[in-house]
Design an enzyme around this catalytic site. Structure first.
Site, short mmCIF file in Angstrom:
data_model
loop_
_atom_site.label_atom_id
_atom_site.label_comp_id
_atom_site.label_asym_id
_atom_site.label_seq_id
_atom_site.Cartn_x
_atom_site.Cartn_y
_atom_site.Cartn_z
CG ASP A 154 5.64 3.59 1.61
OD1 ASP A 154 5.70 4.18 2.70
OD2 ASP A 154 4.59 3.48 0.95
CG PHE B 289 -1.90 1.15 1.19
CD1 PHE B 289 -3.04 1.07 0.39
CD2 PHE B 289 -1.68 2.32 1.91
CE1 PHE B 289 -3.94 2.13 0.33
CE2 PHE B 289 -2.57 3.38 1.85
CZ PHE B 289 -3.70 3.28 1.06
CE LYS C 202 0.06 5.35 7.72
NZ LYS C 202 -1.34 5.51 8.00
#
Ligand code: PLP
Length: 404
Positions: A223, A138, A252
């Protein structure tokens, strides 16, 4: 009389692309949250691995207030002190020599993918455009990042999608070897798949990716949107593996709850993001940068990072004890405070059923796909909150088992 917003308003006024839980939290402090009715919860969801220092940490509130009274936003027409200090801190703490600041993980990945294509274009020609990523990965919700992500359901119906993107099997180097060639410009990988089910990469896989990328002059992009900023027990997960990427994305936890993200790279590669090639109005916003810098300064310390490892052990001990009683999990895995408990065969696909039961017990948790219960709490969650949270989880699981 003024209207008090309710959960019902979500269905009335907002697009239906989310299905939020029925409770509406209104206040948070540390690892605890309170809803509109004054009910208290322990938060092991952490805003999906964002609230790295819990809610309203004094260092972040202090930075927000101080910067909020000085200067909020300038756009990229001017630079600002907090953004410069944040970029320097990221460079000092990682492999990076250059930083591009933005506001979300998807945006950081979009920048990384564009940079990889542009670097290949500048140095090798436009035929070198292939990108390899992994099934179940993702990387965000922009059209480029959903296409690179390995979950077709997220790009279905949004085509035509960007081309020259291929998917290999995670932790399977041979599947990459079968796809990679000299027209590959980048391999994008999460050092631990988050949304895909909390699946850590093996050492051999990441080392092998590095070697394959070097062999074909492709860039290796990590990532670390979910694994970064202390969540793995090191500032970035790549530091556990000793495998250094060419580009790393982080978001995040970076802002501890303020929308902040960054793409890190080297001088040589970063040069391909020349003047005017890419940008964002909000990227490196002064307010967000001040909060992110404060978060990094707290998190990037032995005290916090070692504490993450210790808390991991405590969670694991409790999850194993729950499992001994109820047999609901097949495997408990993860790094640091990004943990996953995969459901046993008898409870296959039922991780999501735990969430509403947990809410009723005063506990917020997450899933990673239908079969994995995911925990991403504050990196500084007090031990007493862990004990209490696990007691609440046990009650929720006892009810899950009883209903089965
Ligand atoms: N990359 C990874 C590994 C993620 O886990 C996420 C979000 O869950 C993203 C990218 C997208 O980040 P954002 O939702 O901030 O765009």
């Amino acid at each position: 009389m003024s209207h008090t917003p309710s959960r019902q308003d979500f269905d009335t006024y907002m697009t239906p692309n989310y299905a939020p839980q029925q409770v509406v939290p209104v206040r948070g402090e540390g690892s605890r949250l309170w809803d509109q009715e004054g009910r208290e919860y322990i938060d092991l969801a952490g805003g999906i691995a964002v609230n790295a220092l819990g809610h309203c940490h004094p260092a972040l509130v202090g930075a927000l207030k101080e910067q909020g009274e000085k200067l909020w936003h300038l756009s990229n027409i001017y630079t600002n002190e907090p953004a410069l200090a944040l970029a320097r801190k990221l460079v000092d703490s990682t492999f990076a020599e250059k930083v591009y600041l933005c506001s979300s993980g998807g945006e950081a990945n979009e920048a990384a993918l564009k940079l990889a294509r542009r670097y290949a274009f500048d140095h090798f020609g436009k035929q070198k455009d292939k990108i390899i990523s992994f099934r179940q990965s993702f990387h965000g919700r922009t059209l480029f990042t959903v296409t690179v992500g390995g979950q077709p359901k997220y790009s279905e119906g949004f085509g035509p999608v960007p081309g020259a993107i291929q998917h290999a099997e995670y932790n399977d180097l041979e599947s990459v070897r079968a796809l990679i060639d000299d027209d590959t410009c980048a391999v994008m990988v999460e050092p631990m798949q988050g949304e895909g089910g909390i699946i850590p990469a093996t050492q051999a896989f990441l080392e092998g990716l590095r070697a394959l990328c070097d062999e074909h002059q492709a860039l290796l992009i990590f990532d670390e949107v979910q694994t970064g900023v202390g969540r793995s027990g090191k500032l970035y997960a790549y530091q556990h593996f000793g495998v250094t990427p060419d580009i790393l994305t982080t978001a995040k936890s970076l802002g501890g709850g303020f929308p902040m993200a960054a793409m890190l790279t080297t001088d040589n590669i970063g040069a391909s993001l020349g003047f005017g090639t890419h940008g964002s109005t909000y990227g490196g916003n002064a307010l967000g940068s001040a909060v992110a810098l404060a978060a990094l300064e707290v998190i990037d310390t032995p005290e916090v990072l070692d504490g993450v490892q210790a808390r991991h052990q405590l969670f694991r001990k409790h999850l194993e004890a729950i499992n001994e009683k109820y047999g609901v999990f097949k495997e408990i895995r993860g790094m640091g405070l990004l943990m996953g408990a995969q459901m046993s065969d008898a409870f296959e696909g039922r991780a999501k059923d735990i969430l509403p039961l947990a809410i009723e017990e005063g506990l917020m948790a997450l899933i990673a796909g239908p079969n994995v219960l995911r925990l991403a709490p504050s990196l500084v969650i007090p031990e007493a909150d862990i004990e209490e949270a696990m007691a609440r989880l046990e009650r929720a699981i006892k009810r899950l088992v009883a209903h089965s």
